[in-house]
Scaffold this motif. Structure first.
Motif, PDB file in Angstrom:
ATOM      1  N   LEU A  63       0.823  -1.215   0.000  1.00 22.55           N
ATOM      2  CA  LEU A  63       0.000   0.000   0.000  1.00 22.55           C
ATOM      3  C   LEU A  63       0.852   1.259   0.000  1.00 22.55           C
ATOM      4  N   GLY A  64       2.088   1.139   0.443  1.00 21.82           N
ATOM      5  CA  GLY A  64       2.989   2.287   0.445  1.00 21.82           C
ATOM      6  C   GLY A  64       3.701   2.499  -0.878  1.00 21.82           C
ATOM      7  N   VAL A  65       3.527   1.570  -1.803  1.00 22.51           N
ATOM      8  CA  VAL A  65       4.166   1.700  -3.116  1.00 22.51           C
ATOM      9  C   VAL A  65       3.173   2.381  -4.042  1.00 22.51           C
ATOM     10  N   THR A  66       3.365   3.679  -4.227  1.00 24.34           N
ATOM     11  CA  THR A  66       2.464   4.442  -5.076  1.00 24.34           C
ATOM     12  C   THR A  66       3.256   5.130  -6.175  1.00 24.34           C
ATOM     13  N   GLN A  67       2.568   5.394  -7.259  1.00 22.47           N
ATOM     14  CA  GLN A  67       3.201   6.075  -8.381  1.00 22.47           C
ATOM     15  C   GLN A  67       3.415   7.535  -8.003  1.00 22.47           C
ATOM     16  N   ARG A  68       4.621   8.010  -8.204  1.00 25.91           N
ATOM     17  CA  ARG A  68       4.957   9.389  -7.877  1.00 25.91           C
ATOM     18  C   ARG A  68       4.516  10.310  -9.012  1.00 25.91           C
ATOM     19  N   ALA A  69       4.241  11.545  -8.673  1.00 22.48           N
ATOM     20  CA  ALA A  69       3.867  12.523  -9.697  1.00 22.48           C
ATOM     21  C   ALA A  69       4.994  12.620 -10.721  1.00 22.48           C
ATOM     22  N   GLY A  70       4.645  12.496 -11.975  1.00 23.62           N
ATOM     23  CA  GLY A  70       5.628  12.571 -13.042  1.00 23.62           C
ATOM     24  C   GLY A  70       6.381  11.274 -13.308  1.00 23.62           C
ATOM     25  N   GLU A  71       6.153  10.262 -12.490  1.00 17.78           N
ATOM     26  CA  GLU A  71       6.840   8.976 -12.682  1.00 17.78           C
ATOM     27  C   GLU A  71       6.154   8.190 -13.793  1.00 17.78           C
ATOM     28  N   PRO A  72       6.910   7.720 -14.763  1.00 15.13           N
ATOM     29  CA  PRO A  72       6.305   6.903 -15.826  1.00 15.13           C
ATOM     30  C   PRO A  72       5.717   5.610 -15.253  1.00 15.13           C
ATOM     31  N   THR A  73       4.663   5.143 -15.882  1.00 17.90           N
ATOM     32  CA  THR A  73       4.007   3.912 -15.439  1.00 17.90           C
ATOM     33  C   THR A  73       4.989   2.747 -15.452  1.00 17.90           C
ATOM     34  N   ARG A  74       5.890   2.718 -16.424  1.00 25.00           N
ATOM     35  CA  ARG A  74       6.882   1.634 -16.507  1.00 25.00           C
ATOM     36  C   ARG A  74       7.716   1.564 -15.223  1.00 25.00           C
ATOM     37  N   LYS A  75       8.205   2.718 -14.762  1.00 17.74           N
ATOM     38  CA  LYS A  75       9.037   2.733 -13.549  1.00 17.74           C
ATOM     39  C   LYS A  75       8.221   2.337 -12.320  1.00 17.74           C
ATOM     40  N   TYR A  76       6.982   2.813 -12.261  1.00 16.85           N
ATOM     41  CA  TYR A  76       6.117   2.435 -11.144  1.00 16.85           C
ATOM     42  C   TYR A  76       5.906   0.924 -11.112  1.00 16.85           C
ATOM     43  N   LEU A  77       5.606   0.333 -12.258  1.00 20.77           N
ATOM     44  CA  LEU A  77       5.389  -1.116 -12.310  1.00 20.77           C
ATOM     45  C   LEU A  77       6.660  -1.876 -11.935  1.00 20.77           C
ATOM     46  N   ASP A  78       7.809  -1.371 -12.356  1.00 20.96           N
ATOM     47  CA  ASP A  78       9.076  -2.014 -11.982  1.00 20.96           C
ATOM     48  C   ASP A  78       9.260  -1.986 -10.466  1.00 20.96           C
ATOM     49  N   ARG A  79       9.028  -0.819  -9.849  1.00 20.19           N
ATOM     50  CA  ARG A  79       9.164  -0.718  -8.383  1.00 20.19           C
ATOM     51  C   ARG A  79       8.155  -1.620  -7.682  1.00 20.19           C
ATOM     52  N   PHE A  80       6.925  -1.616  -8.185  1.00 14.25           N
ATOM     53  CA  PHE A  80       5.872  -2.432  -7.585  1.00 14.25           C
ATOM     54  C   PHE A  80       6.227  -3.914  -7.685  1.00 14.25           C
ATOM     55  N   ASN A  81       6.687  -4.347  -8.835  1.00 13.40           N
ATOM     56  CA  ASN A  81       7.064  -5.754  -9.023  1.00 13.40           C
ATOM     57  C   ASN A  81       8.227  -6.144  -8.119  1.00 13.40           C
TER      58      ASN A  81
END
Length: 145
Positions: A63-81
């Protein structure tokens, strides 16, 4: 040493040989005569270093892994994975819910909420479309400037 039933004196003398780096510096900084028994050194060592032990991650961490403003979806998914890989017993429903919760890409989020549970593989496959769209939009915006 436990199997050989070695006394406290031998244990206390052998203990520093097992240390390196910050642990040996900590040991060398102990006041003289502050260690009387092996239990003393055990307690002091644990008090000093237990906060540095890597804690097991739980599903609530996602729940603490959220997409940051301006962060590409690709990077968010990488961090989430990356976070998902560190959680034992993670179910698709929880992962899908947490990923959707932290997603800023509204179109992608709406798509994910159309079906109750996605596997992470399905999400990755679907994400390619949204990631490609984001990346093309960034290139077009950069060319306009």
């Amino acid at each position: 040493m436990n199997l050989e039933r070695v006394g406290d004196k031998v244990r206390c003398r052998a203990f520093p040989v097992t240390l390196a780096g910050p642990a040996i510096r900590w040991f060398n900084s102990l006041p003289q005569c502050s260690v009387v028994t092996f239990l003393d050194i055990t307690r002091a060592f644990l008090a000093q270093f237990t906060t540095r032990i890597a804690k097991e991650k739980h599903t609530i961490n996602l729940l603490g892994v959220t997409q940051r403003a301006g962060e590409p979806t690709r990077k968010y998914l990488d961090r989430f994975n990356d976070e998902c890989l560190e959680i034992d017993g993670l179910t698709n429903s929880v992962a899908s819910l947490c990923l959707t919760n932290g997603l800023l890409n509204e179109d992608f989020r709406k798509h994910l909420t159309t079906k109750p549970v996605w596997t992470m593989q399905e999400i990755q496959n679907m994400a390619r479309e949204y990631i490609n769209d984001e990346e093309v939009s960034q290139v077009v915006a950069a060319n306009k400037r």
